[in-house]
Motif scaffolding. Structure first.
Motif, PDB file in Angstrom:
ATOM      1  N   ALA A 184       0.823  -1.211   0.000  1.00 58.49           N
ATOM      2  CA  ALA A 184       0.000   0.000   0.000  1.00 58.49           C
ATOM      3  C   ALA A 184       0.853   1.256   0.000  1.00 58.49           C
ATOM      4  CB  ALA A 184      -0.926  -0.003   1.215  1.00 58.49           C
ATOM      5  N   ALA A 185       2.020   1.215   0.633  1.00 58.09           N
ATOM      6  CA  ALA A 185       2.871   2.396   0.745  1.00 58.09           C
ATOM      7  C   ALA A 185       4.256   1.965   1.184  1.00 58.09           C
ATOM      8  CB  ALA A 185       2.288   3.391   1.749  1.00 58.09           C
ATOM      9  N   GLN A 186       5.234   2.834   0.950  1.00 55.66           N
ATOM     10  CA  GLN A 186       6.584   2.606   1.470  1.00 55.66           C
ATOM     11  C   GLN A 186       7.038   3.863   2.212  1.00 55.66           C
ATOM     12  OE1 GLN A 186       9.726   2.058  -1.451  1.00 55.66           O
ATOM     13  NE2 GLN A 186       8.815   3.495  -2.906  1.00 55.66           N
ATOM     14  N   MET A 187       7.643   3.646   3.368  1.00 55.79           N
ATOM     15  CA  MET A 187       8.174   4.749   4.162  1.00 55.79           C
ATOM     16  C   MET A 187       9.672   4.556   4.282  1.00 55.79           C
ATOM     17  SD  MET A 187       7.153   6.156   7.950  1.00 55.79           S
ATOM     18  CE  MET A 187       5.607   6.844   7.400  1.00 55.79           C
ATOM     19  N   LEU A 188      10.420   5.501   3.703  1.00 53.12           N
ATOM     20  CA  LEU A 188      11.870   5.404   3.626  1.00 53.12           C
ATOM     21  C   LEU A 188      12.470   6.518   4.481  1.00 53.12           C
ATOM     22  CD1 LEU A 188      12.126   4.938  -0.266  1.00 53.12           C
ATOM     23  CD2 LEU A 188      11.614   3.213   1.492  1.00 53.12           C
ATOM     24  N   ILE A 189      13.029   6.139   5.627  1.00 53.41           N
ATOM     25  CA  ILE A 189      13.559   7.093   6.591  1.00 53.41           C
ATOM     26  C   ILE A 189      15.066   7.197   6.394  1.00 53.41           C
ATOM     27  CG2 ILE A 189      13.770   7.648   9.039  1.00 53.41           C
ATOM     28  CD1 ILE A 189      11.300   5.816   9.502  1.00 53.41           C
ATOM     29  N   CYS A 190      15.539   8.376   6.031  1.00 57.55           N
ATOM     30  CA  CYS A 190      16.963   8.635   5.702  1.00 57.55           C
ATOM     31  C   CYS A 190      17.574   7.436   4.976  1.00 57.55           C
ATOM     32  CB  CYS A 190      17.765   9.029   6.933  1.00 57.55           C
ATOM     33  SG  CYS A 190      17.740   7.907   8.361  1.00 57.55           S
ATOM     34  N   PRO A 191      16.977   7.022   3.850  1.00 57.14           N
ATOM     35  CA  PRO A 191      17.396   5.756   3.235  1.00 57.14           C
ATOM     36  C   PRO A 191      18.769   5.813   2.563  1.00 57.14           C
ATOM     37  CG  PRO A 191      15.796   6.881   1.847  1.00 57.14           C
ATOM     38  CD  PRO A 191      15.860   7.652   3.129  1.00 57.14           C
ATOM     39  N   MET A 192      19.439   4.687   2.593  1.00 60.15           N
ATOM     40  CA  MET A 192      20.750   4.449   1.958  1.00 60.15           C
ATOM     41  C   MET A 192      20.481   3.883   0.565  1.00 60.15           C
ATOM     42  SD  MET A 192      23.639   1.972   3.629  1.00 60.15           S
ATOM     43  CE  MET A 192      25.216   1.577   2.873  1.00 60.15           C
ATOM     44  N   LEU A 193      20.517   4.735  -0.462  1.00 57.97           N
ATOM     45  CA  LEU A 193      19.966   4.375  -1.763  1.00 57.97           C
ATOM     46  C   LEU A 193      20.991   4.261  -2.887  1.00 57.97           C
ATOM     47  CD1 LEU A 193      16.878   6.787  -1.750  1.00 57.97           C
ATOM     48  CD2 LEU A 193      16.799   4.305  -1.459  1.00 57.97           C
ATOM     49  N   ILE A 253       9.569   9.932   2.051  1.00 56.42           N
ATOM     50  CA  ILE A 253      11.023   9.963   2.202  1.00 56.42           C
ATOM     51  C   ILE A 253      11.374  11.145   3.089  1.00 56.42           C
ATOM     52  CG2 ILE A 253      13.246  10.224   1.029  1.00 56.42           C
ATOM     53  CD1 ILE A 253      11.927   9.116  -1.510  1.00 56.42           C
ATOM     54  N   ASP A 254      12.249  10.912   4.069  1.00 63.57           N
ATOM     55  CA  ASP A 254      12.769  12.055   4.806  1.00 63.57           C
ATOM     56  C   ASP A 254      14.255  11.880   5.070  1.00 63.57           C
ATOM     57  OD1 ASP A 254      12.865  10.323   7.001  1.00 63.57           O
ATOM     58  OD2 ASP A 254      11.442  11.451   8.205  1.00 63.57           O
ATOM     59  N   ALA A 255      14.901  13.009   5.368  1.00 65.90           N
ATOM     60  CA  ALA A 255      16.331  13.048   5.628  1.00 65.90           C
ATOM     61  C   ALA A 255      16.616  14.353   6.349  1.00 65.90           C
ATOM     62  CB  ALA A 255      17.130  12.971   4.317  1.00 65.90           C
ATOM     63  N   GLY A 256      17.870  14.540   6.760  1.00 68.46           N
ATOM     64  CA  GLY A 256      18.303  15.801   7.333  1.00 68.46           C
ATOM     65  C   GLY A 256      19.137  16.578   6.336  1.00 68.46           C
ATOM     66  N   CYS A 288      21.035  15.568  11.452  1.00 69.59           N
ATOM     67  CA  CYS A 288      22.108  14.654  11.088  1.00 69.59           C
ATOM     68  C   CYS A 288      21.494  13.305  10.703  1.00 69.59           C
ATOM     69  CB  CYS A 288      23.082  14.476  12.248  1.00 69.59           C
ATOM     70  SG  CYS A 288      22.326  13.748  13.736  1.00 69.59           S
ATOM     71  N   HIS A 289      22.330  12.381  10.294  1.00 67.68           N
ATOM     72  CA  HIS A 289      21.799  11.075   9.911  1.00 67.68           C
ATOM     73  C   HIS A 289      21.167  10.379  11.123  1.00 67.68           C
ATOM     74  CE1 HIS A 289      21.218   7.425   7.718  1.00 67.68           C
ATOM     75  NE2 HIS A 289      21.902   6.738   8.606  1.00 67.68           N
ATOM     76  N   GLY A 290      19.933   9.904  10.938  1.00 69.06           N
ATOM     77  CA  GLY A 290      19.253   9.150  11.982  1.00 69.06           C
ATOM     78  C   GLY A 290      18.930   9.950  13.229  1.00 69.06           C
ATOM     79  N   PHE A 291      18.776  11.272  13.075  1.00 62.74           N
ATOM     80  CA  PHE A 291      18.636  12.123  14.259  1.00 62.74           C
ATOM     81  C   PHE A 291      17.449  11.746  15.130  1.00 62.74           C
ATOM     82  CE2 PHE A 291      16.318  14.202  10.831  1.00 62.74           C
ATOM     83  CZ  PHE A 291      15.143  14.647  11.433  1.00 62.74           C
ATOM     84  N   ASP A 292      16.323  11.389  14.531  1.00 56.24           N
ATOM     85  CA  ASP A 292      15.158  11.138  15.384  1.00 56.24           C
ATOM     86  C   ASP A 292      15.177   9.738  15.984  1.00 56.24           C
ATOM     87  OD1 ASP A 292      12.695   9.446  13.979  1.00 56.24           O
ATOM     88  OD2 ASP A 292      14.096  10.288  12.543  1.00 56.24           O
ATOM     89  N   ALA A 293      15.976   8.828  15.422  1.00 53.34           N
ATOM     90  CA  ALA A 293      16.186   7.531  16.075  1.00 53.34           C
ATOM     91  C   ALA A 293      17.135   7.678  17.262  1.00 53.34           C
ATOM     92  CB  ALA A 293      16.738   6.528  15.071  1.00 53.34           C
ATOM     93  N   LEU A 294      18.151   8.507  17.092  1.00 50.93           N
ATOM     94  CA  LEU A 294      19.131   8.712  18.166  1.00 50.93           C
ATOM     95  C   LEU A 294      18.565   9.546  19.307  1.00 50.93           C
ATOM     96  CD1 LEU A 294      22.288   9.522  16.022  1.00 50.93           C
ATOM     97  CD2 LEU A 294      22.010   7.524  17.502  1.00 50.93           C
TER      98      LEU A 294
END
Length: 333
Positions: A184-193, A253-256, A288-294
């Motif tokens: 149905a959807a894809q959610m790509l959080i700061c993805p390594m592409l 898609i999101d990123a910093g 920064c990379h992964g800021f909201d996970a950290l």
């Protein structure tokens, strides 16, 4: 002289000052990092009304793919639930299926989603398409067992962060090309592409310690690809080189602004739009990379999570009524 680059968010800068950051990753350092035990999953799920069980899904080459299913307690459910199929981060060389699991578990709390998280094999022990193949076969198992898991088959969302975000993109491309399962959807959080590691943002975040630097990224991709040349790298592994991005499901898609993956993530969203698809893109100033996970409680992190939750609520509500199954509760505000 280092190139000019966007500043870090001041709150994140202060928080990062307490972390032991590095600029490079090596086989020796990776071995040390892998020995650090993950926090017990019980500390993450404690207090939640959750049912959990572990299975091993069949892989493409006879291997077994460990999966964990987290479900709202069935006594409190009404109808079939949405599903989030989660792929963890770790540069394709570290992490496990419980890494960053607090992110999808928030969707279990808010939307009553069943969360299925996969332990794909890691590089350098596994190479080429093995990682994305593991992710795809774990998704296939999930879709084929939707009824017994209490999942609405038309409401499966593939999501991942960092390396897992790149693998989620590859799994979604694979599902599109093979005609199954429906996503149905894809959610790509700061993805390594993008294995090419050649964007402006990649060059900006090089040569100095960080959460994930250009040098670390080079190590991760080399671990997966070995000596493969660009022409031999499949789009399923490095989605930025996929020739066709048409026919993809709704994408987030999101990123910093202050990270290696910024430009490749923006480019991927742009190519989805160019192919006639729908993608929502957010680039968080100073992230920064992964800021909201950290640092989930930082102001910019809270804003990023809230925005993701709102998008997911819109996606779930946008499905036809007869495909929604369970009522979406606790919508984000």
């Amino acid at each position: 002289m280092s190139p000019a680059r966007p500043d870090l968010d001041p709150e994140l800068r202060a928080l990062l000052a307490d972390l032991p950051l590095s600029s490079e990753l090596s086989a020796e350092l990776l071995a040390q990092v892998r020995q650090i035990p993950s926090p017990p999953i019980e500390t993450v799920i404690g207090g939640r009304a959750i049912e959990r069980y572990d299975i091993a899904a069949p892989g493409p080459d006879g291997a077994r793919i460990p999966l964990t299913v987290f479900s709202p307690q069935r006594a409190g459910r009404s109808g079939a639930a949405p599903c989030v199929y989660w792929l963890h981060g770790g540069g394709m060389v570290m992490g496990d299926r419980f890494s960053q699991i607090d992110i999808p578990l928030e969707w279990l709390d808010r939307f009553g989603a069943v969360v299925v998280t996969a332990d794909y094999r890691l590089a350098p022990e596994a190479t080429g398409t093995t990682l994305v193949d593991d992710g795809y076969h774990g998704l296939l198992w999930t879709a084929r067992h939707a009824a017994e898991l209490g999942i609405a088959p038309a409401r499966i969302i593939v999501a991942g962060i960092s390396a897992g975000g790149g693998l989620a993109a590859g799994v979604t491309l694979m599902a599109r090309d093979r005609g199954t399962p429906a996503i149905a959807a894809q959610m790509l959080i700061c993805p390594m592409l993008d294995h090419r590691n050649a964007t402006t943002s990649s060059r900006q975040y090089s040569g100095e310690p960080g959460v994930w630097t250009r040098e670390m990224n080079e190590f991760g991709w080399r671990s997966v690809l070995g000596e493969r040349r660009d022409a031999d790298v499949p789009g399923y592994v490095s989605p930025a080189v996929a020739a066709d991005l048409s026919g993809l499901p709704a994408t987030y898609i999101d990123a910093g602004t202050a990270e290696v993956f910024r430009d490749e993530d923006v480019a991927y969203a742009t190519r989805i739009w160019a192919a006639g698809g729908q993608a929502e893109l957010h680039v968080w100033a100073g992230g920064c990379h992964g800021f909201d996970a950290l640092f989930p409680h930082a102001r910019v992190s809270a804003a990023a999570r809230r925005t993701r939750n709102n998008w997911l609520a819109r996606v779930l509500h946008g499905l036809p009524a007869d495909e929604r199954g369970a009522v979406v509760t606790g919508a984000a505000s």
